[in-house]
Scaffold this motif. Sequence first.
Motif, short mmCIF file in Angstrom:
data_model
loop_
_atom_site.label_atom_id
_atom_site.label_comp_id
_atom_site.label_asym_id
_atom_site.label_seq_id
_atom_site.Cartn_x
_atom_site.Cartn_y
_atom_site.Cartn_z
N ASN A 108 0.82 -1.21 0.00
CA ASN A 108 0.00 0.00 0.00
C ASN A 108 0.86 1.26 0.00
N PHE A 109 2.01 1.21 0.65
CA PHE A 109 2.90 2.38 0.60
C PHE A 109 3.45 2.56 -0.82
N MET A 110 3.76 1.46 -1.50
CA MET A 110 4.20 1.54 -2.90
C MET A 110 3.12 2.15 -3.77
N TYR A 111 1.87 1.79 -3.52
CA TYR A 111 0.74 2.35 -4.28
C TYR A 111 0.66 3.86 -4.07
N LYS B 48 1.18 18.16 -1.13
CA LYS B 48 2.53 17.62 -1.31
C LYS B 48 3.10 17.29 0.06
N ILE B 49 3.58 16.07 0.22
CA ILE B 49 4.23 15.64 1.45
C ILE B 49 5.65 15.23 1.09
N GLY B 50 6.57 16.17 1.21
CA GLY B 50 7.93 15.91 0.79
C GLY B 50 7.96 15.60 -0.70
N PRO B 51 8.56 14.47 -1.07
CA PRO B 51 8.60 14.11 -2.50
C PRO B 51 7.31 13.46 -3.00
N PHE B 52 6.33 13.25 -2.12
CA PHE B 52 5.13 12.51 -2.49
C PHE B 52 3.95 13.46 -2.69
N THR B 53 3.06 13.04 -3.59
CA THR B 53 1.82 13.78 -3.84
C THR B 53 0.65 13.04 -3.22
N LEU B 54 -0.15 13.77 -2.45
CA LEU B 54 -1.33 13.19 -1.82
C LEU B 54 -2.56 13.75 -2.52
N ASN B 55 -3.15 12.95 -3.42
CA ASN B 55 -4.34 13.38 -4.14
C ASN B 55 -5.37 12.26 -4.14
N LYS B 56 -6.43 12.41 -4.91
CA LYS B 56 -7.52 11.43 -4.88
C LYS B 56 -7.10 10.06 -5.39
N TYR B 57 -5.97 9.99 -6.11
CA TYR B 57 -5.50 8.71 -6.62
C TYR B 57 -4.51 8.03 -5.68
N THR B 58 -3.65 8.82 -5.03
CA THR B 58 -2.62 8.23 -4.15
C THR B 58 -3.07 8.11 -2.71
N SER B 59 -4.05 8.91 -2.30
CA SER B 59 -4.48 8.91 -0.89
C SER B 59 -5.05 7.56 -0.43
N PRO B 60 -5.73 6.77 -1.30
CA PRO B 60 -6.15 5.44 -0.81
C PRO B 60 -4.99 4.58 -0.33
N GLY B 61 -3.86 4.65 -1.02
CA GLY B 61 -2.69 3.89 -0.59
C GLY B 61 -2.16 4.37 0.75
N ALA B 62 -2.15 5.71 0.96
CA ALA B 62 -1.69 6.25 2.24
C ALA B 62 -2.62 5.86 3.37
N LEU B 63 -3.94 5.95 3.12
CA LEU B 63 -4.91 5.59 4.15
C LEU B 63 -4.76 4.14 4.56
N MET B 64 -4.66 3.23 3.59
CA MET B 64 -4.57 1.82 3.91
C MET B 64 -3.24 1.46 4.55
N THR B 65 -2.18 2.20 4.26
CA THR B 65 -0.92 1.96 4.96
C THR B 65 -1.10 2.19 6.45
N LEU C 46 1.56 -1.90 -10.48
CA LEU C 46 1.45 -3.34 -10.70
C LEU C 46 2.17 -4.12 -9.60
N ALA C 47 3.40 -3.68 -9.27
CA ALA C 47 4.17 -4.35 -8.22
C ALA C 47 3.50 -4.19 -6.86
N SER C 48 2.88 -3.05 -6.62
CA SER C 48 2.24 -2.82 -5.32
C SER C 48 1.05 -3.77 -5.13
N ARG C 49 0.27 -3.99 -6.17
CA ARG C 49 -0.87 -4.90 -6.05
C ARG C 49 -0.40 -6.34 -5.86
N PHE C 50 0.72 -6.70 -6.49
CA PHE C 50 1.29 -8.04 -6.30
C PHE C 50 1.75 -8.20 -4.85
N CYS C 51 2.38 -7.17 -4.30
CA CYS C 51 2.89 -7.23 -2.93
C CYS C 51 1.73 -7.35 -1.94
N VAL C 52 0.68 -6.59 -2.14
CA VAL C 52 -0.50 -6.70 -1.27
C VAL C 52 -1.09 -8.10 -1.37
#
Length: 518
Positions: free
Chosen positions: A88-91, A161-178, A101-107
């Motif tokens: 989920n962090f990779m996502y 923006k959180i450092g080098p990462f972008t928190l938007n409607k597409y990436t925030s699900p991965g952050a939440l689930m982490t 693709l790799a993130s879904r495989f890891c989950v």
Amino acid sequence: MLTKKVLTNVCLKSLFLFDGIEYAVILPTLWDYLRLEFGASKWFYGLSLSAFSMATLLTGPLYGLAFDHTHQTKLIILVANVFVIGGNFMYFAAQSKYMILASRFCVGIGAGAEPAIFGEIARTTTQKERTAAFSIANAFQQFGLILGPALNLFLRKLDYKIGPFTLNKYTSPGALMTVCWIVIEIMFLFFFFKLPTVTDYVKSQYEQHVERSQQQQQQLRDSENSGNANNGTDEVKKQLVTSVEGQSCGDEASLVASSLAEQERTPLLTNDSMKDMSRYSSSQSTAQSIQKSPEEAKKDSVPVPKGFLHKAYWMLCEFLRHELVYLVAVFFVVLFYQTSIETMIVPLLEDLLKWTEFETSLFYCGAGIDVVASFVFLMFLSKKISDRWLLLSGLIVELLAYVLFVVFVAGATSETPWIHAKVLIASAIAVFALPFLFVPNGSLFSKLLPKHVQGFGQGIQWSFGAIAAILGPLWAGATLHMYHVLMGVPLGILAGVVILTLDSFSRLKEPSKNSEQK
């Protein structure tokens, strides 16, 4: 003991809840994430969905074997959850479509531990309780499907923006689930306990009753030998009978009696036993003999052969029984059908109804409410109707839903009259029938499967389900432009399964019942 059981159940239900939330917050936006952020095509979208299932295919039997050999469910989940957190962090931090693709495989590697979880439920429940227990576990997963879209309504407004990462409607699900899965890791680390099996618990309660009865016998003998008046002896007897009657109405005694009655054993406390307390001074072998039905004793007494080839052949023979092969086949078909719909539903809603991710999230919320209502209904019916009848009814209703899809939706366009109603009615029927396919199938499979291979057997079933979950998205992704083909082929397969069910129906009896209530 009670506190440990409550805390353990809270941990398991929270895991299923977060599993449903992850599904509901990631799936509605995954297609747009791949398409708009990285320019991925539809076939790559199907591949990303299949990557999750490919990982569960490879790891499910391994987790199951680990459970059978160790019964260390806590350790298995803690290890598996590390992969879920990492995936989920990779996502959240993805820089390319291949990282998604790799993130879904890891989950998926972490999600492969589900056979061990269901093996734990089977280990700690009676056959009578198991269908309801499976239903409750799946109900919490589906309740997460209700909360997920509500969270999506909030997440879609994020743009930071959180450092080098972008928190938007597409990436925030991965952050939440982490964050959610880190909470689950902490909960299982401190609040999950290894519970005794039903057999061990019944045995301990039986031994306690034997000990109490022996003490009461000693009191009675001491009273008679003391030479007291008959009034004193009668009073002691009266107290003993009252004590036994109180025990027979207690929670522990009731549980023992119900467990024994369910497995067609002689009740521990009866009226005759109150009159003759010496019945409870039986030997240890007698205590062991009432704990298992003849069929269970036969299964548990089968020696496991030594040597890899002999053991592999022995396990193959355990699984190659008509009823088990049938249940695995049904599980495969149902998951193929479900994942095909899951893959096609978001593009279909965009093409036919012109919905955005907001309306799609509301659709998933409504589907979650629909399926939770189905689980509640199923929990009520499971007390009155056997698993095989529940499974057959679910297959027939699901077949009806797919007929509606093929007849009213496959050839439709956005200009077709009543297209919204047609899509929503067919979807509602299909979703409502899903619990009647998964829960009775899993419950009946665990009842027919020998106890000593519960984990591995669940892993084998989930591996075939993972193959279906790989093929389903690939099939849907390749035929999204041909709705008649996309929906028609699963319809034909589902019709064949209904016919196969009718042919196999007589073999699908629960082993502990001589007769079923229809």
